[in-house]
Design a protein around this motif. Sequence first.
Motif, mmCIF file in Angstrom:
data_model
loop_
_atom_site.group_PDB
_atom_site.id
_atom_site.type_symbol
_atom_site.label_atom_id
_atom_site.label_comp_id
_atom_site.label_asym_id
_atom_site.label_seq_id
_atom_site.Cartn_x
_atom_site.Cartn_y
_atom_site.Cartn_z
ATOM 1 N N LYS A 198 40.078 -43.809 2.717
ATOM 2 C CA LYS A 198 39.567 -43.119 1.525
ATOM 3 C C LYS A 198 38.268 -43.767 1.042
ATOM 4 O O LYS A 198 37.326 -43.066 0.634
ATOM 5 N N ALA A 199 38.200 -45.081 1.085
ATOM 6 C CA ALA A 199 36.996 -45.784 0.644
ATOM 7 C C ALA A 199 35.809 -45.446 1.533
ATOM 8 O O ALA A 199 34.700 -45.190 1.043
ATOM 9 N N PHE A 200 36.028 -45.435 2.832
ATOM 10 C CA PHE A 200 34.945 -45.092 3.754
ATOM 11 C C PHE A 200 34.517 -43.637 3.579
ATOM 12 O O PHE A 200 33.326 -43.321 3.644
ATOM 13 N N ALA A 201 35.481 -42.759 3.365
ATOM 14 C CA ALA A 201 35.161 -41.340 3.184
ATOM 15 C C ALA A 201 34.264 -41.121 1.979
ATOM 16 O O ALA A 201 33.394 -40.247 1.984
ATOM 17 N N ALA A 202 34.457 -41.924 0.943
ATOM 18 C CA ALA A 202 33.698 -41.748 -0.303
ATOM 19 C C ALA A 202 32.253 -42.215 -0.188
ATOM 20 O O ALA A 202 31.442 -41.938 -1.077
ATOM 21 N N MET A 203 31.899 -42.879 0.904
ATOM 22 C CA MET A 203 30.570 -43.475 1.018
ATOM 23 C C MET A 203 29.497 -42.493 1.454
ATOM 24 O O MET A 203 28.308 -42.777 1.322
ATOM 25 N N ASN A 204 29.875 -41.340 2.025
ATOM 26 C CA ASN A 204 28.854 -40.398 2.486
ATOM 27 C C ASN A 204 28.857 -39.142 1.617
ATOM 28 O O ASN A 204 29.842 -38.848 0.929
ATOM 29 N N PRO A 205 27.762 -38.382 1.623
ATOM 30 C CA PRO A 205 27.656 -37.207 0.752
ATOM 31 C C PRO A 205 28.716 -36.135 1.003
ATOM 32 O O PRO A 205 29.046 -35.377 0.087
ATOM 33 N N LEU A 206 29.247 -36.046 2.216
ATOM 34 C CA LEU A 206 30.292 -35.061 2.483
ATOM 35 C C LEU A 206 31.669 -35.547 2.014
ATOM 36 O O LEU A 206 32.623 -34.774 1.988
ATOM 37 N N GLN A 207 31.757 -36.833 1.709
ATOM 38 C CA GLN A 207 32.957 -37.456 1.136
ATOM 39 C C GLN A 207 34.214 -37.233 1.961
ATOM 40 O O GLN A 207 35.292 -36.947 1.449
ATOM 41 N N ARG A 208 34.050 -37.393 3.251
ATOM 42 C CA ARG A 208 35.187 -37.382 4.168
ATOM 43 C C ARG A 208 34.788 -38.115 5.429
ATOM 44 O O ARG A 208 33.601 -38.356 5.680
ATOM 45 N N MET A 209 35.777 -38.484 6.210
ATOM 46 C CA MET A 209 35.506 -39.027 7.536
ATOM 47 C C MET A 209 35.528 -37.881 8.545
ATOM 48 O O MET A 209 36.242 -36.904 8.360
ATOM 49 N N ALA A 210 34.748 -38.022 9.585
ATOM 50 C CA ALA A 210 34.683 -36.975 10.595
ATOM 51 C C ALA A 210 35.879 -37.045 11.528
ATOM 52 O O ALA A 210 36.406 -38.129 11.817
ATOM 53 N N ASP A 211 36.300 -35.901 12.010
ATOM 54 C CA ASP A 211 37.245 -35.860 13.114
ATOM 55 C C ASP A 211 36.482 -36.205 14.390
ATOM 56 O O ASP A 211 35.315 -35.820 14.541
ATOM 57 N N PRO A 212 37.095 -36.945 15.323
ATOM 58 C CA PRO A 212 36.392 -37.260 16.573
ATOM 59 C C PRO A 212 35.835 -36.032 17.295
ATOM 60 O O PRO A 212 34.796 -36.120 17.956
ATOM 61 N N SER A 213 36.487 -34.884 17.141
ATOM 62 C CA SER A 213 36.011 -33.670 17.809
ATOM 63 C C SER A 213 34.625 -33.257 17.321
ATOM 64 O O SER A 213 33.867 -32.615 18.063
ATOM 65 N N GLU A 214 34.277 -33.625 16.083
ATOM 66 C CA GLU A 214 32.955 -33.281 15.567
ATOM 67 C C GLU A 214 31.867 -34.078 16.282
ATOM 68 O O GLU A 214 30.770 -33.562 16.536
ATOM 69 N N ALA A 215 32.161 -35.325 16.618
ATOM 70 C CA ALA A 215 31.226 -36.110 17.425
ATOM 71 C C ALA A 215 31.221 -35.621 18.865
ATOM 72 O O ALA A 215 30.169 -35.572 19.524
ATOM 73 N N GLY A 216 32.395 -35.228 19.372
ATOM 74 C CA GLY A 216 32.472 -34.695 20.733
ATOM 75 C C GLY A 216 31.642 -33.440 20.909
ATOM 76 O O GLY A 216 31.028 -33.227 21.960
ATOM 77 N N ALA A 217 31.599 -32.610 19.874
ATOM 78 C CA ALA A 217 30.800 -31.381 19.936
ATOM 79 C C ALA A 217 29.314 -31.694 20.045
ATOM 80 O O ALA A 217 28.574 -31.026 20.774
#
Length: 244
Positions: A198-217
């Motif tokens: 949750k802390a890491f997710a709050a650090m970026n403007p989208l306020q979530r962590m990415a699913d690995p599939s988003e990097a895979g795409a």
Amino acid sequence: MNRLNGKTAVITGGATGIGLAAAKRFIEEGAFVFIFGRRQDALDAAVAELGPNARAVQGSVADLADLDRLYAAVKAERGSLDIVFANAGAGSQLALGKITAEHIDDIFDTNVKGTIFTVQQALPLMGRGGSIILTGSSAGTTGAPAFGAYGASKAAVRNLARSWAEDLKGTGIRVNVLTPGSIATELAREALGEEGMKAFAAMNPLQRMADPSEAGAVAAFLASPDSSFMTGSEVAVDGGLAQV
């Protein structure tokens, strides 16, 4: 979508996380994939999940003999190579004043030496239309407490792509960097726990962590002809973390 139809790919660090997600996407788009990593159990599980268009080779990117075995397997079964995703990485925290030689060696052997030789050993199998993708990190751009060695190693990866774009002039081979931020991999979940995620997710403007599939795409895009006029570039998949 079959942007990678008939292509052969190598993905280091391909048994879990971003590497496994990229392998899934590459295969969905028509590629035959060799995954490479240190843990045989993880490789076996990944190949069982990926299906008949995947092979696994066990080894370390820091060991040239292991890389030679990998590329010998590629040559024996496929003859040539179209895509290299140099994704294997290592990182741990040590603040200035506590950094050891072992800490530096562990990180730089994988992230810098391993990246260099993953690519260099692959080149004899590659030709025009080939795509090389390096995994960077938002830590290579931003500063963070106790991440000096890791951030420096990823800044080095970014510069390798710039230099290699020049070295590869005239070959028809492109090299680009995929730079992730906070990705919800199995390792991240184990290391951070629910509150840390949750802390890491709050650090970026989208306020979530990415699913690995988003990097895979994004890896599939960089591997495909859709990115044919890109080389020496960096694509950030970080929710804006290092961009604003």
